[in-house]
Design a protein around this motif. Structure first.
Motif, PDB file in Angstrom:
ATOM      1  N   PRO A  80       1.410   9.239  -8.468  1.00 12.06           N
ATOM      2  CA  PRO A  80       1.565   8.289  -9.563  1.00 12.06           C
ATOM      3  C   PRO A  80       2.982   8.293 -10.136  1.00 12.06           C
ATOM      4  N   LYS A  81       3.437   7.111 -10.484  1.00  9.03           N
ATOM      5  CA  LYS A  81       4.728   6.953 -11.127  1.00  9.03           C
ATOM      6  C   LYS A  81       4.518   6.993 -12.652  1.00  9.03           C
ATOM      7  N   PRO A  82       5.601   7.241 -13.411  1.00  2.24           N
ATOM      8  CA  PRO A  82       5.440   7.380 -14.868  1.00  2.24           C
ATOM      9  C   PRO A  82       4.736   6.193 -15.533  1.00  2.24           C
ATOM     10  N   CYS A  83       4.894   4.975 -14.994  1.00  4.58           N
ATOM     11  CA  CYS A  83       4.266   3.809 -15.634  1.00  4.58           C
ATOM     12  C   CYS A  83       2.752   3.925 -15.674  1.00  4.58           C
ATOM     13  N   SER A  84       2.164   4.778 -14.833  1.00  2.67           N
ATOM     14  CA  SER A  84       0.706   4.873 -14.836  1.00  2.67           C
ATOM     15  C   SER A  84       0.192   5.497 -16.133  1.00  2.67           C
ATOM     16  N   LYS A  85       1.098   6.085 -16.918  1.00  2.00           N
ATOM     17  CA  LYS A  85       0.680   6.592 -18.229  1.00  2.00           C
ATOM     18  C   LYS A  85       0.335   5.445 -19.198  1.00  2.00           C
ATOM     19  N   PHE A  86       0.769   4.233 -18.848  1.00  2.00           N
ATOM     20  CA  PHE A  86       0.518   3.086 -19.729  1.00  2.00           C
ATOM     21  C   PHE A  86      -0.808   2.397 -19.438  1.00  2.00           C
ATOM     22  N   THR A  89      -7.235  17.428 -15.594  1.00  2.00           N
ATOM     23  CA  THR A  89      -5.902  17.966 -15.851  1.00  2.00           C
ATOM     24  C   THR A  89      -4.942  16.834 -16.186  1.00  2.00           C
ATOM     25  N   ALA A  90      -3.812  17.213 -16.724  1.00  5.48           N
ATOM     26  CA  ALA A  90      -2.802  16.210 -17.073  1.00  5.48           C
ATOM     27  C   ALA A  90      -2.381  15.447 -15.815  1.00  5.48           C
ATOM     28  N   LEU A  91      -2.118  14.161 -15.997  1.00  8.08           N
ATOM     29  CA  LEU A  91      -1.713  13.332 -14.875  1.00  8.08           C
ATOM     30  C   LEU A  91      -0.386  13.829 -14.301  1.00  8.08           C
ATOM     31  N   LYS A  92      -0.407  13.957 -12.978  1.00  9.88           N
ATOM     32  CA  LYS A  92       0.826  14.359 -12.320  1.00  9.88           C
ATOM     33  C   LYS A  92       1.603  13.104 -11.956  1.00  9.88           C
ATOM     34  N   VAL A  93       2.820  13.008 -12.401  1.00 12.95           N
ATOM     35  CA  VAL A  93       3.634  11.844 -12.060  1.00 12.95           C
ATOM     36  C   VAL A  93       4.990  12.319 -11.561  1.00 12.95           C
ATOM     37  N   VAL A  94       5.682  11.439 -10.837  1.00 10.94           N
ATOM     38  CA  VAL A  94       7.080  11.710 -10.546  1.00 10.94           C
ATOM     39  C   VAL A  94       7.900  10.503 -10.983  1.00 10.94           C
ATOM     40  N   SER A  95       9.125  10.762 -11.358  1.00 10.25           N
ATOM     41  CA  SER A  95      10.015   9.702 -11.839  1.00 10.25           C
ATOM     42  C   SER A  95      10.387   8.773 -10.688  1.00 10.25           C
ATOM     43  N   SER A  96      10.930   7.618 -11.053  1.00 10.12           N
ATOM     44  CA  SER A  96      11.365   6.656 -10.037  1.00 10.12           C
ATOM     45  C   SER A  96      12.426   7.278  -9.141  1.00 10.12           C
ATOM     46  N   LYS A  97      13.275   8.097  -9.724  1.00 14.37           N
ATOM     47  CA  LYS A  97      14.326   8.752  -8.944  1.00 14.37           C
ATOM     48  C   LYS A  97      13.698   9.646  -7.867  1.00 14.37           C
ATOM     49  N   PHE A  98      12.721  10.464  -8.258  1.00 10.15           N
ATOM     50  CA  PHE A  98      12.043  11.326  -7.290  1.00 10.15           C
ATOM     51  C   PHE A  98      11.240  10.506  -6.280  1.00 10.15           C
ATOM     52  N   ALA A  99      10.585   9.439  -6.755  1.00 11.66           N
ATOM     53  CA  ALA A  99       9.784   8.609  -5.840  1.00 11.66           C
ATOM     54  C   ALA A  99      10.678   8.047  -4.746  1.00 11.66           C
ATOM     55  N   SER A 100      11.873   7.644  -5.133  1.00  8.18           N
ATOM     56  CA  SER A 100      12.816   7.095  -4.173  1.00  8.18           C
ATOM     57  C   SER A 100      13.303   8.189  -3.205  1.00  8.18           C
ATOM     58  N   GLU A 101      13.546   9.366  -3.744  1.00 10.86           N
ATOM     59  CA  GLU A 101      13.962  10.495  -2.888  1.00 10.86           C
ATOM     60  C   GLU A 101      12.873  10.885  -1.892  1.00 10.86           C
ATOM     61  N   ILE A 102      11.614  10.857  -2.367  1.00 18.17           N
ATOM     62  CA  ILE A 102      10.488  11.188  -1.483  1.00 18.17           C
ATOM     63  C   ILE A 102      10.450  10.215  -0.311  1.00 18.17           C
TER      64      ILE A 102
END
Lengths: 244, 244
Positions: A199-205, A2-15
């Motif tokens: 995973p954070k968005p950078c993992s798409k790279f 399935t598509a990689l599940k990521v959260v933005s830095s903003k959400f990661a910080s909120e988590i």
């Protein structure tokens, strides 16, 4: 897959903030213990000792913040798993006495902790015939370029050997922006990325043919994952990591 | 099989004090996280969900001290492993705010925590058709008889069902003396004993045909084990428990 599940830095910080807030009540010590353990378990999966008879050294490069703390915990668990971890911790955090305690624990475990002043420098440990992998526990999701010294020079040395000695990055590879990916020069290109919690968005790279991707830090319940817009990860049994 | 390695209550207490002393610097939060995780991993080994299709409840009886804290951590990990833990915590410790945080974490994980006042009493959960096992996390190595209330009555109820619902004891079964074994009436006879760090002398009183014996709490280096006169345990891979 399935598509990689990521959260933005903003959400990661909120988590992070919500997990350690008064309502949920996780402590840094608990989360760091589980995160560091998950990195050590990833290393055991990717570089098992029984398949690497003559190599057992793991060089762990520790930054001044929480990403570094995960590295200190990882080193202790690796020692218990039979590895020979060596820690390079050039700038010691005084943010909380707990970092000093993590260092005491490593000394108790007879794990070498390198300083700038020693005659055996950290670069002397960059030996492909001995070193199984390098753990990049330098900066986490709040890194913004440029990489300040001494870490700029350290990353330059890591970059030079990264095709001979695999790098295992904790959450965010050094020189990478949490959202934008590689932004600083030099930066490292890991062979293994261990995303923590999600995973954070950078993992798409990362390129799947070069980099194995794991998620670790198994400490959030299903309903919390759903609240932040990602499906819970299908960890197996008591595993603390999942290969994506 | 080699002779069981045990340490006396005096040594067990010294080990704890040394691990948490200023030189080694382990914190209660770290040790409890690893100990509780190891109990949860033992339960997954002995009572895997895939072999128990219609049962997923684990009733965890939590005492007022550190043994209870291990139970609270165990409950959280069991929830993450897919079990349905239910916690009975009749006397809440105020010794450190950390116990309150462990409770908050369980509430966040939507784990029921029973009180005396509820209409559904803890004994209502003693159902062999639903309950995989009961975790005895009531008292640890400093227990001295008699068992005070409400735990005397609780242990009497546990004893009544122990042939129908297996009991998993954390470190010391309730009603057992760390050195002398079963000393109080009633006491429990577990199906599984998880010794933490190292087995205590009372583990010589378990009968191998009735009780599986594990060691967990994998947090001491080899030289430390040797100092206290026992060989390091041969844990496998990243396992946090070892069946003896």
């Amino acid at each position: 897959m399935t598509a990689l599940k990521v959260v933005s830095s903003k959400f990661a910080s909120e988590i992070d903030q919500e997990l350690m807030g008064s309502k949920v009540g996780f402590t840094l010590q608990q989360l760091m213990e589980l995160a560091g353990f998950s990195v050590a378990q990833t290393i055991q999966r990717e570089y098992p000792l029984e398949q690497n008879k003559n190599k057992n050294e793991v060089l762990i490069i520790v930054g001044p913040g929480n990403n570094g703390g995960d590295g200190l915990v990882c080193a202790r668990h690796l020692k218990l798993f039979g590895y020979n971890p060596i820690v390079y911790y050039p700038i010691r955090s005084k943010r909380t006495p707990f970092y000093g305690q993590l260092v005491n624990q490593l000394e108790f475990f007879q794990v070498p902790i390198l300083t700038e002043e020693q005659s055996t420098k950290w670069v002397d440990y960059l030996k492909p015939e001995k070193t199984l992998c390098i753990v990049d526990a330098i900066f986490g999701f709040s890194f913004k370029p440029p990489i300040r010294e001494p870490f700029g020079s350290i990353v330059a040395e890591m970059h030079k050997v990264e095709d001979k000695i695999p790098i295992v990055a904790v959450d965010i590879p050094t020189g990478w922006d949490v959202d934008e990916g590689p932004v600083a020069e030099p930066h490292t290109t890991p062979r293994v990325l261990v995303s923590l919690t999600v995973p954070k968005p950078c993992s798409k790279f990362i390129k799947p043919e070069r980099t194995a991707h794991y998620v670790g830090g198994r400490f959030i319940p299903n309903h919390f994952a759903e609240k932040y817009g990602f499906e819970p990860f299908p960890y197996q049994g008591t595993d603390q990591v999942l290969k994506l």
